[in-house]
Design an enzyme around this catalytic site. Structure first.
Site, PDB file in Angstrom:
ATOM      1  N   GLY A 231      58.278  32.951  60.522  1.00 35.41           N
ATOM      2  CA  GLY A 231      56.922  32.923  59.833  1.00 35.41           C
ATOM      3  C   GLY A 231      56.193  31.899  59.946  1.00 35.41           C
ATOM      4  N   GLY A 232      56.080  32.434  61.888  1.00 34.63           N
ATOM      5  CA  GLY A 232      55.276  30.878  61.951  1.00 34.63           C
ATOM      6  C   GLY A 232      54.030  31.324  62.207  1.00 34.63           C
ATOM      7  N   ASP A 256      56.803  36.608  63.895  1.00 31.58           N
ATOM      8  CA  ASP A 256      56.442  36.721  62.577  1.00 31.58           C
ATOM      9  C   ASP A 256      56.276  38.069  62.472  1.00 31.58           C
ATOM     10  OD1 ASP A 256      54.142  36.508  59.880  1.00 31.58           O
ATOM     11  OD2 ASP A 256      54.349  34.514  60.604  1.00 31.58           O
ATOM     12  N   ARG A 292      58.501  26.771  58.960  1.00 32.98           N
ATOM     13  CA  ARG A 292      57.737  25.645  58.113  1.00 32.98           C
ATOM     14  C   ARG A 292      56.826  26.558  57.023  1.00 32.98           C
ATOM     15  NH1 ARG A 292      52.240  22.406  59.286  1.00 32.98           N
ATOM     16  NH2 ARG A 292      51.251  24.444  59.552  1.00 32.98           N
ATOM     17  N   HIS A 296      59.174  28.864  50.783  1.00 34.26           N
ATOM     18  CA  HIS A 296      58.670  29.053  49.012  1.00 34.26           C
ATOM     19  C   HIS A 296      58.198  29.992  48.611  1.00 34.26           C
ATOM     20  CE1 HIS A 296      54.543  26.833  50.197  1.00 34.26           C
ATOM     21  NE2 HIS A 296      54.553  28.218  51.292  1.00 34.26           N
TER      22      HIS A 296
HETATM   23  C1  LIG Z   1      52.620  29.898  54.267  1.00 37.79           C
HETATM   24  S1  LIG Z   1      52.669  30.845  55.746  1.00 37.79           S
HETATM   25  C2  LIG Z   1      53.317  29.873  56.227  1.00 37.79           C
HETATM   26  C3  LIG Z   1      52.621  30.312  58.295  1.00 37.79           C
HETATM   27  C4  LIG Z   1      53.600  28.771  59.083  1.00 37.79           C
HETATM   28  N1  LIG Z   1      54.791  28.466  58.979  1.00 37.79           N
HETATM   29  C5  LIG Z   1      52.806  27.674  58.478  1.00 37.79           C
HETATM   30  O1  LIG Z   1      53.648  26.894  58.102  1.00 37.79           O
HETATM   31  O2  LIG Z   1      51.615  27.410  58.903  1.00 37.79           O
HETATM   32  C6  LIG Z   1      54.728  32.244  55.321  1.00 37.79           C
HETATM   33  C7  LIG Z   1      54.567  32.980  56.663  1.00 37.79           C
HETATM   34  O3  LIG Z   1      55.094  34.091  56.330  1.00 37.79           O
HETATM   35  C8  LIG Z   1      55.348  35.331  57.532  1.00 37.79           C
HETATM   36  N2  LIG Z   1      55.924  36.771  56.079  1.00 37.79           N
HETATM   37  C9  LIG Z   1      55.975  37.151  55.568  1.00 37.79           C
HETATM   38  N3  LIG Z   1      57.200  37.755  55.413  1.00 37.79           N
HETATM   39  C10 LIG Z   1      57.617  38.206  56.702  1.00 37.79           C
HETATM   40  C11 LIG Z   1      58.168  38.626  57.077  1.00 37.79           C
HETATM   41  N4  LIG Z   1      58.860  39.767  56.058  1.00 37.79           N
HETATM   42  N5  LIG Z   1      59.147  38.587  58.354  1.00 37.79           N
HETATM   43  C12 LIG Z   1      58.224  38.356  58.890  1.00 37.79           C
HETATM   44  N6  LIG Z   1      57.273  36.773  58.279  1.00 37.79           N
HETATM   45  C13 LIG Z   1      57.457  36.813  57.475  1.00 37.79           C
HETATM   46  C14 LIG Z   1      53.846  35.661  56.863  1.00 37.79           C
HETATM   47  O4  LIG Z   1      53.250  36.400  57.750  1.00 37.79           O
HETATM   48  C15 LIG Z   1      53.545  33.398  56.630  1.00 37.79           C
HETATM   49  O5  LIG Z   1      52.997  33.879  58.356  1.00 37.79           O
END
Ligand SMILES: C[S@@+](CC[C@H](N)C(=O)[O-])C[C@H]1O[C@@H](n2cnc3c(N)ncnc32)[C@H](O)[C@@H]1O
Length: 392
Positions: A231-232, A256, A292, A296
């Site tokens: 989820g980066g 991601d 990261r 949440h």
């Molecule tokens: C709040 S953002 C945080 C992004 C990054 N880790 C940061 O700290 O800036 C949450 C991330 O989770 C990803 N995400 C949401 N659902 C997901 C899924 N099912 N599989 C993988 N990533 C996912 C989103 O696309 C997003 O980039």
């Protein structure tokens, strides 16, 4: 010492005429002043002034968005910082009619975004960030005030019970969709792009990176080691890790959703692996799975599903690193940013920020053993890195 209103006003005017440069300010000094000024304002305001201020505050963002859409900030940026423009010049360079322009300018003046003198308008330096081709301009586009505005109706209909279903949050109610927030973003580039930009923005604690306090070289010390940033987003965090440790052995992988990592370009040495974290983790036995501010976004039910997928992939030497916002246990010691992020989690995902003990409880429920809670060196109470391993 200034004790009357007029003396304080004179002191503030003197400071305004000669503001100290950022680099000359002591840590926390300005924030202390803001806090005191806000408290002073509420103390001195007549009750109806306070009420009016609160009522109208929800309109600030829509007003900025209208001005941005009309190209008002772009017009100022085109002529350069601190260069004033007349109404006629602005009218020529912006969309809409002159009545709309005058109306929006009047509001921007009351918001201290623009000043007017001798029939010329000047944009406040901070507001150049709202022009259309900037990352901070994208952030304005990302915030969907409608969800917050509709949330009282959503909560009233549910008797003010905390939502816990990511598919039935204020987001679905306000935006008339059944889609989860992240799918709703992915459906429209005009939503996804501003979200990615918002995630890439520097954060208040960026001078305190997790890899400055965590023994990265000790943990990632072998060619066989894989570090997965789950989820980066567009890879800003893993790119910073690579910049800090260019010669780290092993592989660095960004994961991601496909719509998020499509077209992302990263420094050499970082692999991109489109992956839905609710599906089985394709990279088994990585040395570190890092997340990261990912969990949440999810209520416990889905957060535990994600942790199960990671746990299934973990080997006996794998480490899970959760870099997260942390609420104060007391509920009275949080910054506005953290308290509002908690509200945003509810609005978009039916989720919430968690306290340190709630994070530890979540790890226990996921059958993971806490190794250590790493805290930034400078006390930033709202952030922690949780290190955990499998319980076998
Ligand atoms: C709040 S953002 C945080 C992004 C990054 N880790 C940061 O700290 O800036 C949450 C991330 O989770 C990803 N995400 C949401 N659902 C997901 C899924 N099912 N599989 C993988 N990533 C996912 C989103 O696309 C997003 O980039």
């Amino acid at each position: 010492m200034a004790t009357s209103i007029s003396e304080v006003t004179r002191a503030v005017e003197a400071l305004l005429a000669n503001p100290p440069p950022v680099e000359d300010r002591k840590d926390g000094e300005a924030e202390h002043l803001f806090d005191a000024m806000e408290r002073l304002r509420v103390t001195l305001e007549k009750p109806e002034q306070t009420v009016n201020r609160i009522i109208f505050s929800c309109r600030t963002l829509p007003i900025i968005k209208i001005a941005q859409g009309m190209g008002i900030f772009d017009a100022f940026a085109d002529v350069g910082l601190n260069h004033p423009l007349t109404l006629g010049q602005l009218d020529e360079q912006t969309k809409g009619d002159r009545t709309m322009l005058t109306r929006i300018l009047r509001l921007l003046i009351t918001e201290k975004v623009i000043t007017k003198s001798n029939d010329e308008y000047t944009l406040a330096p901070f507001a150049y960030q709202f022009r259309n081709d900037t990352v901070s301009g994208e952030v304005v586009k990302h915030f969907h005030a409608i969800t917050a505005i509709q949330s009282p109706n959503y909560l009233k209909a549910r008797d003010y019970m905390s939502p816990d279903d990511a598919f039935d949050a204020p987001h679905q109610f306000a935006n008339n969709t059944k889609n989860h927030y992240f799918h709703w973003l992915a459906d429209d580039e005009e939503r996804q792009r501003p979200f990615n930009a918002t995630m890439s923005l520097p954060r208040h604690d960026d001078h305190n990176q997790w890899f400055d306090i965590y023994p990265v070289r000790e943990r990632l010390n072998d060619e066989s080691h894989v570090f997965v940033d789950l989820g980066g987003g567009s890879g800003h965090d893993i790119a910073r890790l690579k910049t800090k440790f260019p010669d780290l052995p092993g592989r660095l992988v960004l994961q991601d959703l496909p719509a998020v990592v499509r077209g992302v370009s990263l420094p050499n040495g970082i692999e991109i692996n489109p992956h839905n974290m609710f599906d089985p983790q394709p990279i088994k036995d990585a040395r570190a799975y890092y997340m990261r501010t990912v969990l949440h976004d999810w209520p416990d039910k889905q957060a535990l599903e994600v942790l199960s997928r990671v746990r299934e992939a973990m080997g006996k030497d794998s480490i899970l690193l959760i870099n997260e916002n942390v609420l104060s246990e007391s509920g009275a010691d949080d910054t506005p940013v953290v308290a509002h992020t908690d509200f945003t989690m509810m609005l978009n995902f039916s989720s919430r920020e968690r306290t340190e003990s709630e994070w530890i409880e979540l790890l226990q429920k996921a059958d993971l053993k806490l190794i250590k809670v790493w805290r930034p060196r400078v006390t930033i109470k709202s952030r922690a890195l949780f290190e955990a391993m499998r319980v076998d």
